[in-house]
Design a protein around this motif. Structure first.
Motif, PDB file in Angstrom:
ATOM      1  N   THR A 148       0.863  -1.115   0.065  1.00 30.26           N
ATOM      2  CA  THR A 148       0.129  -0.468  -0.188  1.00 30.26           C
ATOM      3  C   THR A 148       0.711   1.299  -0.227  1.00 30.26           C
ATOM      4  OG1 THR A 148      -1.631  -1.238   0.943  1.00 30.26           O
ATOM      5  CG2 THR A 148      -1.829   1.519   1.035  1.00 30.26           C
ATOM      6  N   PHE A 149       2.005   1.718   1.000  1.00 32.13           N
ATOM      7  CA  PHE A 149       2.754   2.362   0.372  1.00 32.13           C
ATOM      8  C   PHE A 149       3.239   2.875  -0.762  1.00 32.13           C
ATOM      9  CE2 PHE A 149       6.851   4.122   0.135  1.00 32.13           C
ATOM     10  CZ  PHE A 149       6.980   5.252   1.074  1.00 32.13           C
ATOM     11  N   PHE A 150       3.719   1.682  -1.619  1.00 32.40           N
ATOM     12  CA  PHE A 150       4.012   2.099  -2.737  1.00 32.40           C
ATOM     13  C   PHE A 150       3.465   2.542  -3.790  1.00 32.40           C
ATOM     14  CE2 PHE A 150       7.935  -0.285  -1.010  1.00 32.40           C
ATOM     15  CZ  PHE A 150       9.306   0.726  -1.373  1.00 32.40           C
ATOM     16  N   ASP A 151       1.983   1.680  -3.382  1.00 32.55           N
ATOM     17  CA  ASP A 151       0.720   2.125  -4.382  1.00 32.55           C
ATOM     18  C   ASP A 151       0.436   3.906  -4.123  1.00 32.55           C
ATOM     19  OD1 ASP A 151       0.957  -0.383  -5.386  1.00 32.55           O
ATOM     20  OD2 ASP A 151      -1.417  -1.212  -4.006  1.00 32.55           O
ATOM     21  N   LEU A 152       0.403   3.907  -2.981  1.00 31.91           N
ATOM     22  CA  LEU A 152       0.222   5.747  -2.648  1.00 31.91           C
ATOM     23  C   LEU A 152       1.726   5.960  -2.768  1.00 31.91           C
ATOM     24  CD1 LEU A 152      -1.207   5.366   0.820  1.00 31.91           C
ATOM     25  CD2 LEU A 152      -2.512   6.385  -1.419  1.00 31.91           C
ATOM     26  N   TYR A 153       2.804   5.965  -2.247  1.00 30.91           N
ATOM     27  CA  TYR A 153       3.624   6.696  -3.141  1.00 30.91           C
ATOM     28  C   TYR A 153       3.516   6.875  -5.258  1.00 30.91           C
ATOM     29  CZ  TYR A 153       8.408   7.632  -5.120  1.00 30.91           C
ATOM     30  OH  TYR A 153      10.018   8.139  -5.345  1.00 30.91           O
ATOM     31  N   LEU A 154       3.310   6.308  -5.199  1.00 32.99           N
ATOM     32  CA  LEU A 154       2.974   6.039  -6.741  1.00 32.99           C
ATOM     33  C   LEU A 154       1.330   6.838  -7.768  1.00 32.99           C
ATOM     34  CD1 LEU A 154       4.363   2.634  -8.159  1.00 32.99           C
ATOM     35  CD2 LEU A 154       5.740   4.741  -8.261  1.00 32.99           C
ATOM     36  N   ILE A 178      13.156  -0.819   1.303  1.00 28.96           N
ATOM     37  CA  ILE A 178      14.436  -1.213   0.401  1.00 28.96           C
ATOM     38  C   ILE A 178      13.675  -2.642  -1.035  1.00 28.96           C
ATOM     39  CG2 ILE A 178      16.528  -0.759  -0.048  1.00 28.96           C
ATOM     40  CD1 ILE A 178      15.992   1.450   0.542  1.00 28.96           C
ATOM     41  N   GLU A 179      13.845  -3.468   0.400  1.00 28.18           N
ATOM     42  CA  GLU A 179      13.791  -4.837  -0.383  1.00 28.18           C
ATOM     43  C   GLU A 179      12.094  -4.747  -0.954  1.00 28.18           C
ATOM     44  OE1 GLU A 179      16.037  -7.536   0.168  1.00 28.18           O
ATOM     45  OE2 GLU A 179      17.609  -5.765   0.485  1.00 28.18           O
ATOM     46  N   THR A 180      11.427  -4.934  -0.330  1.00 28.30           N
ATOM     47  CA  THR A 180      10.161  -4.283  -1.199  1.00 28.30           C
ATOM     48  C   THR A 180      10.500  -3.502  -2.537  1.00 28.30           C
ATOM     49  OG1 THR A 180       9.048  -4.511   0.787  1.00 28.30           O
ATOM     50  CG2 THR A 180       8.138  -3.596  -1.207  1.00 28.30           C
ATOM     51  N   ALA A 181      10.683  -2.232  -2.180  1.00 28.12           N
ATOM     52  CA  ALA A 181      11.077  -1.207  -3.321  1.00 28.12           C
ATOM     53  C   ALA A 181      12.119  -2.281  -4.589  1.00 28.12           C
ATOM     54  CB  ALA A 181      12.081  -0.837  -3.177  1.00 28.12           C
ATOM     55  N   GLU A 182      12.864  -2.906  -4.443  1.00 31.99           N
ATOM     56  CA  GLU A 182      13.439  -3.893  -5.155  1.00 31.99           C
ATOM     57  C   GLU A 182      13.002  -4.746  -6.471  1.00 31.99           C
ATOM     58  OE1 GLU A 182      17.087  -3.602  -6.564  1.00 31.99           O
ATOM     59  OE2 GLU A 182      16.606  -2.278  -5.297  1.00 31.99           O
ATOM     60  N   ASN A 183      11.599  -5.099  -5.756  1.00 32.99           N
ATOM     61  CA  ASN A 183      10.347  -5.786  -6.484  1.00 32.99           C
ATOM     62  C   ASN A 183       9.189  -5.703  -6.632  1.00 32.99           C
ATOM     63  OD1 ASN A 183      11.960  -7.810  -6.253  1.00 32.99           O
ATOM     64  ND2 ASN A 183      11.143  -8.525  -3.495  1.00 32.99           N
ATOM     65  N   LYS A 184       8.854  -3.755  -6.269  1.00 29.05           N
ATOM     66  CA  LYS A 184       8.185  -3.650  -6.719  1.00 29.05           C
ATOM     67  C   LYS A 184       7.971  -1.912  -7.922  1.00 29.05           C
ATOM     68  CE  LYS A 184       4.352  -2.674  -4.900  1.00 29.05           C
ATOM     69  NZ  LYS A 184       2.356  -3.350  -5.016  1.00 29.05           N
ATOM     70  N   LEU A 185       9.175  -1.563  -7.802  1.00 29.09           N
ATOM     71  CA  LEU A 185       9.550  -0.249  -8.625  1.00 29.09           C
ATOM     72  C   LEU A 185       9.967  -1.091  -9.773  1.00 29.09           C
ATOM     73  CD1 LEU A 185      10.295   2.098  -5.817  1.00 29.09           C
ATOM     74  CD2 LEU A 185       8.061   1.047  -6.727  1.00 29.09           C
ATOM     75  N   ASN A 186       9.805  -0.046 -10.964  1.00 29.50           N
ATOM     76  CA  ASN A 186      10.235  -0.265 -12.391  1.00 29.50           C
ATOM     77  C   ASN A 186      12.378   0.991 -12.492  1.00 29.50           C
ATOM     78  OD1 ASN A 186      10.325   2.273 -13.062  1.00 29.50           O
ATOM     79  ND2 ASN A 186       9.067   1.839 -13.799  1.00 29.50           N
ATOM     80  N   ASP A 187      13.050   0.895 -12.946  1.00 25.73           N
ATOM     81  CA  ASP A 187      14.792   0.911 -12.679  1.00 25.73           C
ATOM     82  C   ASP A 187      13.742   2.435 -12.624  1.00 25.73           C
ATOM     83  OD1 ASP A 187      15.585  -1.391 -12.864  1.00 25.73           O
ATOM     84  OD2 ASP A 187      16.541  -0.965 -15.069  1.00 25.73           O
ATOM     85  N   ALA A 188      13.505   3.044 -13.024  1.00 25.75           N
ATOM     86  CA  ALA A 188      13.098   4.254 -12.894  1.00 25.75           C
ATOM     87  C   ALA A 188      12.660   4.843 -11.555  1.00 25.75           C
ATOM     88  CB  ALA A 188      12.264   5.536 -14.561  1.00 25.75           C
ATOM     89  N   GLN A 189      11.518   4.398 -11.986  1.00 26.07           N
ATOM     90  CA  GLN A 189      10.743   4.344 -10.416  1.00 26.07           C
ATOM     91  C   GLN A 189      11.724   4.028  -8.948  1.00 26.07           C
ATOM     92  OE1 GLN A 189       8.050   1.391 -10.678  1.00 26.07           O
ATOM     93  NE2 GLN A 189       5.769   3.283 -10.905  1.00 26.07           N
ATOM     94  N   LYS A 190      12.907   3.497  -9.307  1.00 23.81           N
ATOM     95  CA  LYS A 190      13.700   3.110  -7.409  1.00 23.81           C
ATOM     96  C   LYS A 190      14.443   3.975  -7.987  1.00 23.81           C
ATOM     97  CE  LYS A 190      13.803  -1.463  -8.493  1.00 23.81           C
ATOM     98  NZ  LYS A 190      14.852  -3.008  -9.031  1.00 23.81           N
TER      99      LYS A 190
END
Length: 256
Positions: A148-154, A178-190
């Motif tokens: 949910t954090f990353f859904d809202l962040y994006l 950070i570990e979640t970001a590696e799986n949830k985000l694409n390269d530009a989003q990271k």
């Protein structure tokens, strides 16, 4: 910001403006679980079946004891011990010692070396002492909070601003983020996310270092008339930042 049942707890945790919103969520979840099982739930067969099988970690056993309801604790513990003793008896009956050797006997024991158990009995004990009904309750929803954090962040600019203006996270929850970001985000989003998250963490870790340092200096008699600033409660907040949790929390007790 439009809120719903999935986003409200996370948004509220950020609004609390503490050192780590995920610590806030974890505290809410474990207090809810303790209140639930020591309310009337311990009389329900399906709940007791779960607590009998899963048990509790040292930390949450202590929370349960402090919470009160001695009869509830005794009932939960009595059937858990009954199941535990039956399993232990079987494990010890089936135990087969490994072959000894001179080199094994001469090897010094290093209690700081985190190695896997070498016996079936040791594996069973390790599984039991690391199993906890309350920990499992938070783990079952923690991943959803991270998603949910990353859904809202994006997707939500208002939430993104809340994140950017926050005090960051404790180290354990920052690591999970950070570990979640590696799986949830694409390269530009990271690249975009890390450009915000890393300075945010560094800034707030350094802020706490300065606050704790001023706490030390303030105890010098030469500074006794100077303002404490924000350092008066910096010890507990510094501990939280390093390891998570709320070291200064009052004992969580049943409301009579």
């Amino acid at each position: 910001m439009r809120e719903n049942i999935a986003t409200i707890p996370l948004i509220d945790a950020f609004k609390a403006d503490g050192e780590c919103p995920f610590c806030h969520l974890e505290r809410e979840a474990e207090q809810h679980a303790i209140s639930f099982i020591l309310g009337s739930a311990y009389m329900e067969d399906d709940i007791r079946e779960k607590t009998d099988a899963t048990g509790f970690c040292r930390h949450h056993f202590k929370m349960m004891y402090d919470y009160g309801n001695r009869l509830g604790n005794a009932l939960i513990l009595s059937t858990h011990l009954k199941k535990l003793n039956a399993e232990l008896t079987k494990e010890m009956k089936d135990f087969s010692p490994g072959k000894s050797s001179f080199l094994k006997r001469m090897r010094k024991t290093d209690a700081t070396d985190p190695k896997l158990p070498e016996t079936q009995l040791g594996s069973w004990i390790s599984q039991k002492v690391n199993s906890c009904y309350v920990c499992d309750h938070f783990r079952s929803i923690y991943g959803r909070y991270l998603d949910t954090f990353f859904d809202l962040y994006l997707k939500n600019e208002e939430f993104r601003q809340m994140f950017e203006n926050s005090k960051g996270f404790c180290l354990p929850h920052f690591g999970d983020l950070i570990e979640t970001a590696e799986n949830k985000l694409n390269d530009a989003q990271k690249k975009d996310f890390y450009a915000i998250a890393f300075p945010l963490m560094q800034e707030n870790m350094e802020r706490l270092q300065k606050e704790v340092s001023w706490f030390v200096e303030k105890n010098d008699y030469r500074n006794k008339d100077k303002d404490w600033g924000t350092s008066a409660d910096s010890i507990q907040r510094g501990m939280q930042k390093c390891a998570g949790g709320f070291p200064a929390d009052e004992t969580f007790k049943v409301k009579l």
